[in-house]
Write a protein that holds these residues in place. Structure first.
Motif, PDB file in Angstrom:
ATOM      1  N   LEU A 175      -5.952   7.619   1.064  1.00 10.48           N
ATOM      2  CA  LEU A 175      -6.108   5.346   1.088  1.00 10.48           C
ATOM      3  C   LEU A 175      -6.986   5.336   1.256  1.00 10.48           C
ATOM      4  O   LEU A 175      -7.257   5.316   2.853  1.00 10.48           O
ATOM      5  CB  LEU A 175      -4.443   4.871   1.521  1.00 10.48           C
ATOM      6  CG  LEU A 175      -4.422   3.226   1.759  1.00 10.48           C
ATOM      7  CD1 LEU A 175      -4.491   2.732   0.988  1.00 10.48           C
ATOM      8  CD2 LEU A 175      -3.294   2.669   2.677  1.00 10.48           C
ATOM      9  N   MET A 189       0.895  -1.100   0.097  1.00 12.54           N
ATOM     10  CA  MET A 189      -0.111   0.245  -0.084  1.00 12.54           C
ATOM     11  C   MET A 189       0.795   1.020  -0.305  1.00 12.54           C
ATOM     12  O   MET A 189       0.631   1.992  -0.999  1.00 12.54           O
ATOM     13  CB  MET A 189      -1.042   0.069   1.342  1.00 12.54           C
ATOM     14  CG  MET A 189      -1.805  -0.993   1.472  1.00 12.54           C
ATOM     15  SD  MET A 189      -2.653  -0.931   2.379  1.00 12.54           S
ATOM     16  CE  MET A 189      -3.848  -2.615   2.831  1.00 12.54           C
ATOM     17  N   ALA A 243      -7.890  -2.565  -1.478  1.00 12.42           N
ATOM     18  CA  ALA A 243      -7.112  -1.049  -1.133  1.00 12.42           C
ATOM     19  C   ALA A 243      -7.002  -0.655  -2.169  1.00 12.42           C
ATOM     20  O   ALA A 243      -6.904  -0.551  -3.810  1.00 12.42           O
ATOM     21  CB  ALA A 243      -5.468  -1.233  -0.630  1.00 12.42           C
TER      22      ALA A 243
END
Length: 422
Positions: free
Chosen positions: A141, A94, A129
């Motif tokens: 995010l 991420m 995500a």
């Protein structure tokens, strides 16, 4: 005098000029302090107006990162999932997505399997995500937990596969038996034998379809919409009557006992089906010439009294690994034995859903070779405690037990050794 006046005037002018210069210097310093510097822009970024409010109402886990990958804002769900630790984003994939999005401004999305925190069993947490730019310097995010959705999808997929398999078995048998009947049309004995097998398979197919309907009904319907006070004695009597033929064939004694005149609140049909399934399983999985006990009792609980109805057998028992799965749909401890008894593998799943929908639970105690005790625990009907004046048909006037059954004190006590019948 003129000289002194001139000196005084010069001093006054000098004081005024000094005050003006000091005031201008102070204002200049104050304005310079308010002016944002590169350091302040880097260490104390500000979210755009309204973003904080929007993030607070999102169901997804939200994390906002600045130019240095430091966490500016993170929701409580992000901390709970273990995405943020020590003010940093703790998931490397991420973090790389956030850096790539900050560089080119592209929105990115990916599904990941993350290790679940606090478990040493390697269980994975499935998440989705999505990273997007937020203004010119920040990156947003959003993480969605897909674990439960994937579990439900796996259950549905397994259910469809199991239904297809279970339906295929009796349907295929009926097809083969019908061909055998046609080939043996000149042999009355063979026709009779094959016809009997066809009846068995047709009965198994009918039972499977009916239990699928029952399972769908208990999952979708609210049993408390048509709830009523139900006597436990009546439920026990119905369960015994339902299994009397199978028990008689195997010379199994059914014993009813425990506390009399108990009431539960719920759908009578569903409760009768649940208890009937427990008693039927006990009879089917018990050796010949043994005993099955059914008893009820009242137990105290913090939210009100509960009624426990327990079914105890002297059957083959259940291993520890199987006890964790016996309430799953189509799961069988002994598949070969289930086919011999005509079981579908749905009975205990129905019991579990009925108990849950009535605000109760079902538990099991078992030891291999020593039998099992299934306990159905339900809330008591508080408004239906008065004793009925008339006994229902089929119950003995003296003790309120079904005619022809043996009364035992409680299924929690060990049942006597199997009675050897001539």
């Amino acid at each position: 005098m003129d000289v002194n006046a001139a000196v005084a005037a010069a001093a006054a002018i000098a004081g005024v000029l000094t005050g003006v210069i000091a005031m201008l210097a102070f204002r200049w310093s104050e304005r310079d302090q308010k002016r944002p510097t590169r350091t302040s822009l880097h260490t104390d970024p500000v979210l755009p107006p309204g973003v904080d409010t929007v993030l607070s109402v999102l169901r997804s886990s939200a994390v906002v990162l600045d130019e240095a990958d430091a966490v500016v804002k993170a929701s409580s769900a992000a901390y709970a999932l273990g995405l943020v630790r020590g003010g940093k984003l703790a998931v490397a994939p991420m973090l790389q997505m956030a850096r790539d999005t900050r560089r080119d401004g592209e929105i990115r999305q990916v599904e990941l399997d993350l290790p679940r925190r606090g478990t040493g069993r390697g269980e994975a947490l499935a998440v989705s995500a999505r990273v997007a730019p937020l203004g010119s310097r920040l990156v947003l995010l959003l993480v969605e937990d897909l674990t439960e959705a994937r579990r439900i999808e796996a259950v549905r997929r397994d259910f469809v596969a199991n239904v297809s398999h279970e339906l295929k078995t009796p349907v295929g048998a009926l097809s083969l038996l019908s061909e055998a009947v046609m080939d043996a049309s000149d042999d009355p004995e063979a026709v009779e034998r094959f016809a009997g097998r066809m009846q068995i398979e047709a009965t198994r197919l009918t039972n499977l379809v009916q239990e699928l309907i029952d399972l769908s009904r208990v999952q979708n319907d609210d049993p408390l919409e048509d709830a009523e006070s139900v006597r436990v004695d009546e439920l026990v009597a119905e369960a015994i009557d339902r299994c009397r033929h199978q028990a008689g064939t195997k010379q199994i004694t059914m014993a009813a006992g425990g506390t009399a005149d108990l009431h539960v609140w719920g759908n009578r049909g569903q409760l009768a089906a649940a208890l009937g399934n427990l008693v039927e399983n006990a009879v089917n999985y018990s050796p010949a010439r043994t005993r099955v006990g059914i008893a009820g009792r009242r137990v105290s609980a913090s939210g009100g009294d509960l009624i426990e109805v327990s079914v105890t057998d002297q059957g083959i028992g259940i291993s520890d690994k199987d006890k964790e799965r016996i309430f799953e749909r189509f799961y069988r401890v002994d598949p070969a034995r289930s086919r011999a008894t005509g079981g579908t593998g749905l009975g205990l799943a129905i019991v579990k859903h009925v108990a849950a929908s009535h605000g109760g639970e079902v538990t099991v105690w078992s030891s291999e070779g020593q039998g099992s005790t299934f306990t159905l625990r339900l809330p008591e009907a508080g408004a239906a405690r008065d004793r009925a004046t008339d006994h229902p048909s089929g119950l003995d006037e003296e003790d309120g037990r079904p005619d022809g059954t043996t009364t035992v004190s409680s299924p929690y006590e060990p049942l006597p050794a199997p009675e050897v019948l001539p």
